[in-house]
Write a protein that holds these residues in place. Structure first.
Motif, mmCIF file in Angstrom:
data_model
loop_
_atom_site.group_PDB
_atom_site.id
_atom_site.type_symbol
_atom_site.label_atom_id
_atom_site.label_comp_id
_atom_site.label_asym_id
_atom_site.label_seq_id
_atom_site.Cartn_x
_atom_site.Cartn_y
_atom_site.Cartn_z
ATOM 1 N N ASN A 36 55.698 89.977 65.687
ATOM 2 C CA ASN A 36 55.210 91.243 66.191
ATOM 3 C C ASN A 36 54.032 91.021 67.122
ATOM 4 O OD1 ASN A 36 56.609 91.681 63.646
ATOM 5 N ND2 ASN A 36 56.058 93.817 63.918
ATOM 6 N N GLU A 37 53.960 91.859 68.103
ATOM 7 C CA GLU A 37 52.806 91.824 68.976
ATOM 8 C C GLU A 37 51.620 92.472 68.270
ATOM 9 O OE1 GLU A 37 54.278 93.933 72.301
ATOM 10 O OE2 GLU A 37 55.150 92.167 73.262
ATOM 11 N N PRO A 38 50.392 92.271 68.768
ATOM 12 C CA PRO A 38 49.238 92.942 68.169
ATOM 13 C C PRO A 38 49.474 94.442 68.082
ATOM 14 C CG PRO A 38 48.516 91.297 69.761
ATOM 15 C CD PRO A 38 50.009 91.384 69.884
ATOM 16 N N GLY A 39 49.078 95.009 66.941
ATOM 17 C CA GLY A 39 49.311 96.423 66.741
ATOM 18 C C GLY A 39 50.613 96.712 66.043
ATOM 19 N N GLY A 40 51.394 95.678 65.743
ATOM 20 C CA GLY A 40 52.606 95.882 64.973
ATOM 21 C C GLY A 40 53.863 96.126 65.778
ATOM 22 N N ALA A 41 53.783 96.166 67.104
ATOM 23 C CA ALA A 41 54.979 96.395 67.907
ATOM 24 C C ALA A 41 55.874 95.169 67.863
ATOM 25 C CB ALA A 41 54.585 96.710 69.348
ATOM 26 N N GLY A 68 63.388 91.723 46.093
ATOM 27 C CA GLY A 68 63.377 90.643 47.067
ATOM 28 C C GLY A 68 62.565 91.008 48.296
ATOM 29 N N ARG A 69 62.258 90.013 49.082
ATOM 30 C CA ARG A 69 61.420 90.214 50.262
ATOM 31 C C ARG A 69 61.990 89.426 51.430
ATOM 32 N NH1 ARG A 69 57.990 93.671 52.730
ATOM 33 N NH2 ARG A 69 56.196 92.654 53.706
ATOM 34 N N ALA A 70 62.109 90.084 52.552
ATOM 35 C CA ALA A 70 62.553 89.418 53.772
ATOM 36 C C ALA A 70 61.347 88.916 54.543
ATOM 37 C CB ALA A 70 63.375 90.370 54.630
ATOM 38 N N GLU A 71 61.554 87.922 55.385
ATOM 39 C CA GLU A 71 60.473 87.435 56.239
ATOM 40 C C GLU A 71 60.584 87.978 57.656
ATOM 41 O OE1 GLU A 71 61.539 83.175 58.031
ATOM 42 O OE2 GLU A 71 61.538 83.122 55.836
ATOM 43 N N LEU A 72 61.786 88.454 58.007
ATOM 44 C CA LEU A 72 62.011 88.925 59.368
ATOM 45 C C LEU A 72 63.087 89.995 59.359
ATOM 46 C CD1 LEU A 72 61.276 88.287 62.402
ATOM 47 C CD2 LEU A 72 63.281 86.792 62.411
ATOM 48 N N PRO A 88 57.508 91.645 57.108
ATOM 49 C CA PRO A 88 56.228 91.616 57.826
ATOM 50 C C PRO A 88 56.376 91.443 59.333
ATOM 51 C CG PRO A 88 56.585 89.565 56.637
ATOM 52 C CD PRO A 88 57.662 90.509 56.197
ATOM 53 N N LYS A 89 57.531 90.978 59.782
ATOM 54 C CA LYS A 89 57.760 90.777 61.215
ATOM 55 C C LYS A 89 59.081 91.432 61.605
ATOM 56 C CE LYS A 89 55.415 86.283 61.158
ATOM 57 N NZ LYS A 89 55.546 84.833 61.453
ATOM 58 N N SER A 90 59.112 92.011 62.785
ATOM 59 C CA SER A 90 60.334 92.630 63.308
ATOM 60 C C SER A 90 60.611 92.119 64.708
ATOM 61 C CB SER A 90 60.213 94.155 63.340
ATOM 62 O OG SER A 90 60.056 94.681 62.045
ATOM 63 N N VAL A 91 61.891 91.969 65.005
ATOM 64 C CA VAL A 91 62.342 91.554 66.328
ATOM 65 C C VAL A 91 63.401 92.535 66.786
ATOM 66 C CG1 VAL A 91 63.558 89.762 67.627
ATOM 67 C CG2 VAL A 91 61.854 89.114 65.935
ATOM 68 N N ARG A 121 74.203 97.211 62.234
ATOM 69 C CA ARG A 121 73.154 97.594 63.167
ATOM 70 C C ARG A 121 71.775 97.095 62.749
ATOM 71 N NH1 ARG A 121 75.682 97.171 66.897
ATOM 72 N NH2 ARG A 121 74.074 98.189 68.177
ATOM 73 N N MET A 122 71.740 96.132 61.872
ATOM 74 C CA MET A 122 70.467 95.514 61.496
ATOM 75 C C MET A 122 70.743 94.214 60.756
ATOM 76 S SD MET A 122 69.110 97.314 57.993
ATOM 77 C CE MET A 122 67.878 96.016 57.905
ATOM 78 N N GLY A 123 69.730 93.396 60.637
ATOM 79 C CA GLY A 123 69.836 92.184 59.839
ATOM 80 C C GLY A 123 68.474 91.785 59.320
ATOM 81 N N LEU A 124 68.458 91.073 58.207
ATOM 82 C CA LEU A 124 67.225 90.532 57.647
ATOM 83 C C LEU A 124 67.363 89.024 57.509
ATOM 84 C CD1 LEU A 124 66.383 92.997 54.703
ATOM 85 C CD2 LEU A 124 65.494 93.044 57.041
ATOM 86 N N VAL A 125 66.256 88.346 57.668
ATOM 87 C CA VAL A 125 66.189 86.908 57.409
ATOM 88 C C VAL A 125 65.245 86.705 56.238
ATOM 89 C CG1 VAL A 125 65.536 84.659 58.331
ATOM 90 C CG2 VAL A 125 66.613 86.357 59.830
ATOM 91 N N LEU A 126 65.688 85.937 55.244
ATOM 92 C CA LEU A 126 64.833 85.652 54.104
ATOM 93 C C LEU A 126 64.862 84.172 53.775
ATOM 94 C CD1 LEU A 126 66.655 86.390 50.813
ATOM 95 C CD2 LEU A 126 67.589 87.296 52.920
#
Length: 265
Positions: free
Chosen positions: A2-7, A54-58, A78-81, A99-104
């Motif tokens: 994520n960029e600063p500010g969470g974007a 569970g918790r994803a990393e991306l 904590p991070k989005s792409v 329409r989405m995916g998670l990486v853990l």
């Protein structure tokens, strides 16, 4: 990322290094072993992961979905792409990509519990069968799964989809040698279409370990020698055999139904 500010960071290049890693995770059944990360595609698997704590990393979203997805899934990781739509579609092997995916992070390998109700997979080849068997294991209280070498990769995208979230409630060990079963302190049961005692005609031990083998060859001779009991499933309709996932569901269900009585060998 994520960029600063969470974007979220927007990926529009096919040559982006992260995109290449995601593509390998999504399309190579064993890439998770090298990367130590797992690709979950679709909101059903994402919800199953989060429901189990569970918790994803991306989190990864196609560009067109991000405005709607942000409200529901913006804090799933904590991070989005955000990936350009055409590139996101290229990640998937599905005809209709999710329409989405998670990486853990790949979970650590647990210690084998000698007394646990256990499922042993002996060289099952079909990812759909393996995922379906894992669903039955979770449904009927067999929380420990030991996959011997030659079994389809348990955390591959296809097995994950077929498992429908069962993975997150199971203790999974894979690429084991048959000698690992020496640590089990529960009786090992095998099944066949035509040999052994008729399932349902005698008590079943609890806890126990059920072994299911290769779709064409069944369990190996070594596992057959280790078995405390061999049973067969009655087929009054006269079919030659049952699909291994169907056979597993029948056996595990009957074990679960007889659990309260607790008969022993």
């Amino acid at each position: 990322m994520n960029e600063p500010g969470g974007a979220p960071v927007l990926i529009r290049s096919r040559d982006n290094a992260l995109l290449k890693e995601l593509r390998r995770l999504a399309q190579d059944s064993t890439a998770y072993r090298k990367q130590g990360r797992i690709w979950l595609e679709g909101d059903h698997l994402a919800r199953a992961l989060l429901a189990r704590g569970g918790r994803a990393e991306l989190a990864v979203f196609p560009e067109s979905e991000w405005p709607q997805a942000q409200a529901e899934w913006g804090r799933a990781a904590p991070k989005s792409v955000v990936v350009a739509d055409a590139l996101f579609d290229g990640l998937s092997t599905l005809e209709s990509p999710a329409r989405m995916g998670l990486v853990l992070t790949l979970p650590p390998v647990p210690d084998l519990e000698p007394q646990a109700p256990t499922l042993v997979l002996d060289r099952l080849q079909d990812a759909g069968n393996v995922g379906s068997v894992l669903r039955s294991a979770a449904a009927f209280g067999f929380r420990q799964v030991l996959a011997l070498k030659g079994t389809a990769a348990l955390w591959s995208p296809k097995v994950l989809r077929a498992g429908m979230g069962a993975h997150f409630g199971l203790r999974l060990m894979e690429s084991l040698e048959a000698a690992a079963l020496d640590a089990l302190a529960v009786p090992l049961l095998t099944t066949s279409s035509h040999q052994g005692e008729l399932l349902g005609s005698q008590p079943l031990p609890w806890p126990c370990a059920w072994a299911f083998g290769h779709e064409g060859q069944g369990v190996s001779a070594e596992l057959a020698r280790r078995a405390a009991r061999a049973v067969r499933i009655g087929q009054p309709g006269g079919e030659e055999s049952l699909n291994v996932a169907a056979a597993a569901a029948i056996c595990l269900h009957l074990s679960a139904m007889r659990r309260e009585a607790g008969p022993k060998l």
